[in-house]
Design a protein around this motif. Structure first.
Motif, PDB file in Angstrom:
ATOM      1  N   PHE A  30       0.833  -1.336  -0.153  1.00  0.00           N
ATOM      2  CA  PHE A  30      -0.043   0.077  -0.139  1.00  0.00           C
ATOM      3  C   PHE A  30       0.826   1.234  -0.267  1.00  0.00           C
ATOM      4  N   GLY A  34      -3.847   4.134  -1.277  1.00  0.00           N
ATOM      5  CA  GLY A  34      -4.505   2.888  -1.115  1.00  0.00           C
ATOM      6  C   GLY A  34      -3.849   1.581  -1.115  1.00  0.00           C
ATOM      7  N   GLU A 160      -5.840  -0.162   5.540  1.00  0.00           N
ATOM      8  CA  GLU A 160      -6.879   0.940   5.496  1.00  0.00           C
ATOM      9  C   GLU A 160      -6.782   2.049   6.333  1.00  0.00           C
TER      10      GLU A 160
END
Length: 174
Positions: A30, A34, A160
């Motif tokens: 990542f 994202g 995330e």
């Protein structure tokens, strides 16, 4: 963060000490934009045992209490050595994050040693997601999607949250 120089890793195991059998490895590459790529390997438990990794009865009993979807990681799978080679290729020379490296990274390093391979990371390129999370005054309040105790779902959720926290923070950058 720049061009996916980070990897979040998570493992599921049959014990909590170094030398415990690993049943699955999940990882995501990542950056600030994202998740770029995903990695998941389910490991054949017999190949982990053949390499000298152990199964803890208490942890096995805990697995039997988990959801059917989570328990699927306990069956089938690929040879431990081949899975670790593929993980090395996926990680490359990136910074490795885990929640916590004192567990995931340490148990992975024991597995690498058991099959006479070297881990792809240097100790100084490992980062602690949990400690980082606790240093910020705010953290994303989001529910995890997917299956709890699925290595890939856990790794993706952690990445995330980290990406969101850094993007919203005035306290820190990566």
């Amino acid at each position: 963060m720049t061009d996916a120089e980070h990897v979040m890793v998570d493992i599921e195991t049959l014990g909590t000490d170094p030398g415990a059998a690993i049943v699955s490895i999940g990882a995501v590459r990542f950056d600030a934009d994202g998740i770029e790529a995903q990695f998941f390997e389910s490991i054949d438990i017999e190949s982990a045992q053949a390499a000298g990794l152990s199964i803890d009865a208490e942890t096995l009993a805990w697995w039997l209490e988990q959801s059917e979807a989570a328990r699927e990681q306990l069956f089938g799978g690929n040879q431990l050595r081949a899975c670790l080679r593929r993980l090395s290729e996926f990680v490359g020379d990136r910074v490795v994050w885990a929640c916590s490296p004192a567990f995931d990274v340490v148990l992975l390093e024991a597995a690498y040693r058991a099959v006479q391979l070297s881990p792809p990371w240097q100790f100084y390129r490992c980062r602690d997601y949990r400690s980082f999370r606790e240093t910020l005054s705010t953290w994303p309040d989001r529910e995890q999607s997917g299956t709890a105790h699925n290595a890939l779902d856990d790794a993706a959720y952690q990445a995330e949250c980290l990406i969101e926290a850094v993007s919203e923070s005035e306290e820190v950058t990566l």
